[in-house]
Design an enzyme around this catalytic site. Structure first.
Site: not given
Ligand code: GLC
Ligand code: CA
Length: 573
Positions: A221, A283
């Site tokens: 993310d 790993e």
């Molecule tokens: C990413 C995720 C989204 C979230 C953001 C903050 O873009 O896909 O859903 O709100 O990160 O974590």
């Protein structure tokens, strides 16, 4: 734009690269599950891991290679689970670690890999480290795991800078003792300090924790956000204002910004983190995979996707594009090129949990900017501009058949295989997304693509769960799109996806593509084994080229020809 053939090698190859173990991800079909809205086994109105396990036969039948689970970790759900309170546990609202293990073993038995979401940029403010930081006070090692800075002015009651967070409103939040913390997203999502070795070590522990439980890979993310150079900026009296930052962000996305000129996005130090992770990934056997969610320019994307880094990066261009052949062709050429630069494979995505579903997106007029139109449509609760949902679905089916035939991996988002539309009409009190609360009257947020899955046209809660109503309830219009309804209709979107994924498995071959035409109203290409794709965007129907047979079509042919907004897969006759 140059649409030169990338390869003219025409040998028929039946080799399915997905079966070679270390490379399984290169052309995988990944199904994204938003756990809270997928299937609720215990009837509390929230989807759960036992629910996912119960639907593995459905996923196997659909033909997916892997599932990617959006966060299922303990969370107050201020941002749908992307506010993680404990990275190495399961939210009790969703299940237990034992449920996770059961799910993973059942997936393994069905030949489905599991990918989990890692959220390294920020935690939840409920995370024990953040709670400890609040208690420990300014200057403490606890605060140094996050990005706390003194406020400005004699009373330290002004934010260190005038930056805005991604969900709207200030990005610096006061804690009441003269300090502020940085949050690029909601105030409940404090950003980690990735210069702190403790933070680094803890994420390595998290990666191993899930890998040791049988996970095959990770979706990372906000992968471009972790590294920040906050002090240089704050101390230099530069870039304090939101306007300056916004202009840098735009240039960064366009690719016209110098490297490392942005204080907190897409900085070079971020690759050190992923190089360290890659050593851990390697790993394992086969090596773990990772895909970066990185909203960066195409010149920088290969750095995230490199073999000594995460290995793959999402291309989001398709989900930003109008339904337009020249836009699609340019994206195909550019994305394949980006991926080739790092030796990775590209990713195709039309829908996910962050954007308006593509069956609705392609139902909207695209004048005034594509996403701008979608934003207005949602804000007006689906009343204006007018969405032609029949047209949208026809286009979505054609567009999906196009990406499923391209070299690279494809990500589909739960419910798109049913042709679900975006739910625009929703009472305000139902809304959960922080964007709705932080940008009142400007944005309604992403709840409309996160509605509970309709499994049954007749059943209670449309088959989502046996008890309470789903946390984001389905509209009546979802009944006719429910799984058991579409199952019986040979022309349903579900059956189209099943056939397409099955054929894709059989036909998948070397990652090359040859353009067959530069006709402005079609997209027409061929894979090395003769698998041909023709999408017609023009008004006139297009005849099937000679010596070809139609293997699959996204809609009915008209007098044997491909009508507008329709895609066909062709094979040598
Ligand atoms: C990413 C995720 C989204 C979230 C953001 C903050 O873009 O896909 O859903 O709100 O990160 O974590
Ligand atoms: Ca439940």
């Amino acid at each position: 734009m140059s649409l030169q053939p990338t390869q003219t090698n025409m040998t028929i190859s039946n080799a399915n690269p997905q079966t070679s173990s270390a490379d399984w991800w290169r052309q995988a079909l990944v199904y994204q599950i938003y756990p809270r809205s997928f299937m609720d086994a215990n009837g509390d109105g929230i989807g759960d891991l036992v629910g996912i396990t119960s639907k593995i036969p459905y996923l196997k039948d659909l033909g997916v290679d892997a599932i990617w689970l959006s966060p299922f970790y303990p969370s107050a759900l201020k941002d749908g689970g992307y506010d993680v309170a404990d990275y190495r546990n399961v939210d009790p609202k969703i299940g237990t670690l034992a449920d996770f293990d059961d799910m993973t073993s059942a997936c393994k038995a069905a030949g489905i890999k599991v990918i989990v979401d890692i959220v390294p940029n920020h935690s939840s403010d409920d995370h024990e480290w953040f709670q400890a930081a609040l208690k420990a006070g300014p200057g403490s090692p606890e605060r140094n795991r996050y990005i706390f800075r003194d406020g400005l002015g004699p009373n330290k009651d002004q934010a260190p800078a005038d930056w805005e967070c991604m969900f709207g409103g200030p990005a610096w939040e006061p804690v009441g003792d003269g300090q502020y913390y940085l949050h690029l997203f909601d105030a409940s999502q404090p950003d980690f300090n990735w210069e702190n070795p403790e933070v680094r070590a803890d994420f390595i522990k998290t990666l191993r924790f899930w890998a040791d439980r049988g996970v095959s890979g990770f979706r990372i993310d906000v992968a471009h956000g972790c590294s920040k150079k906050v002090d240089e900026i704050l101390n230099s009296n530069k870039l304090h204002s939101q306007e300056e930052i916004a202009s840098l962000s735009l240039k960064m996305l366009e690719g016209t910004l110098d490297d490392d000129a942005h204080p907190y996005l897409d900085r070079n130090e971020v690759f050190d983190i992923y190089r360290e992770w890659r050593k851990v990934f390697n790993e394992y056997s086969p090596p773990l995979t990772a895909v970066a969610e990185a909203w960066v320019s195409s010149k920088r994307k290969p750095l995230y996707a490199s073999a000594d880094g995460l290995g793959q990066a999402f291309s989001f261009d398709m989900l930003m594009a109008p339904f337009d052949p020249s836009a699609f062709k340019k994206i195909i050429v550019d994305s394949l090129d980006d991926a080739a630069q790092s030796g990775s494979s590209t990713t195709w995505v039309f829908s996910n949990h962050d954007v308006i579903r593509h069956a609705t997106r392609h139902a909207l007029p695209d004048d005034g900017g594509y996403h701008e139109t979608a934003r207005k449509y949602l804000l007006n609760k689906g009343k204006a501009p007018v969405a032609d949902l029949e047209l949208g679905l026809r286009r979505a089916r054609a567009a999906t058949m196009m990406i499923l035939a391209l070299p690279g991996s494809a990500y589909i988002y739960q419910g798109e295989e049913l042709g679900l539309f975006e739910v625009a009409e929703m009472p305000d009190e139902e809304r959960q997304d922080p964007t709705f609360f932080r940008k009142p009257g400007v944005d309604v947020g992403r709840d409309g693509c996160r509605i509970a899955m309709p499994w049954s046209g007749e059943g209670k809660n449309m088959g989502f769960g046996p008890g309470k109503r789903p946390h984001l309830v389905q509209p009546e219009g979802y009944r006719k799109l429910a799984v058991d309804v579409e199952d019986k209709d040979p022309n349903s979107t579900l059956n189209l996806y099943r056939k397409a994924l099955g054929l894709r498995h059989e036909l998948q071959c070397a990652e090359d593509l040859e353009w067959l035409s530069d006709d402005a109203e079609t997209v027409h290409f061929k894979r090395p084994n003769g698998w041909e794709v023709l999408v017609n965007f023009g008004k006139e129907a297009r005849s099937i080229p000679s010596n070809r047979k139609v293997a699959l079509s996204s809609g009915d042919l008209v007098d044997g020809a491909v009508p507008t907004d329709t895609a066909v897969w062709l094979l040598p006759a």
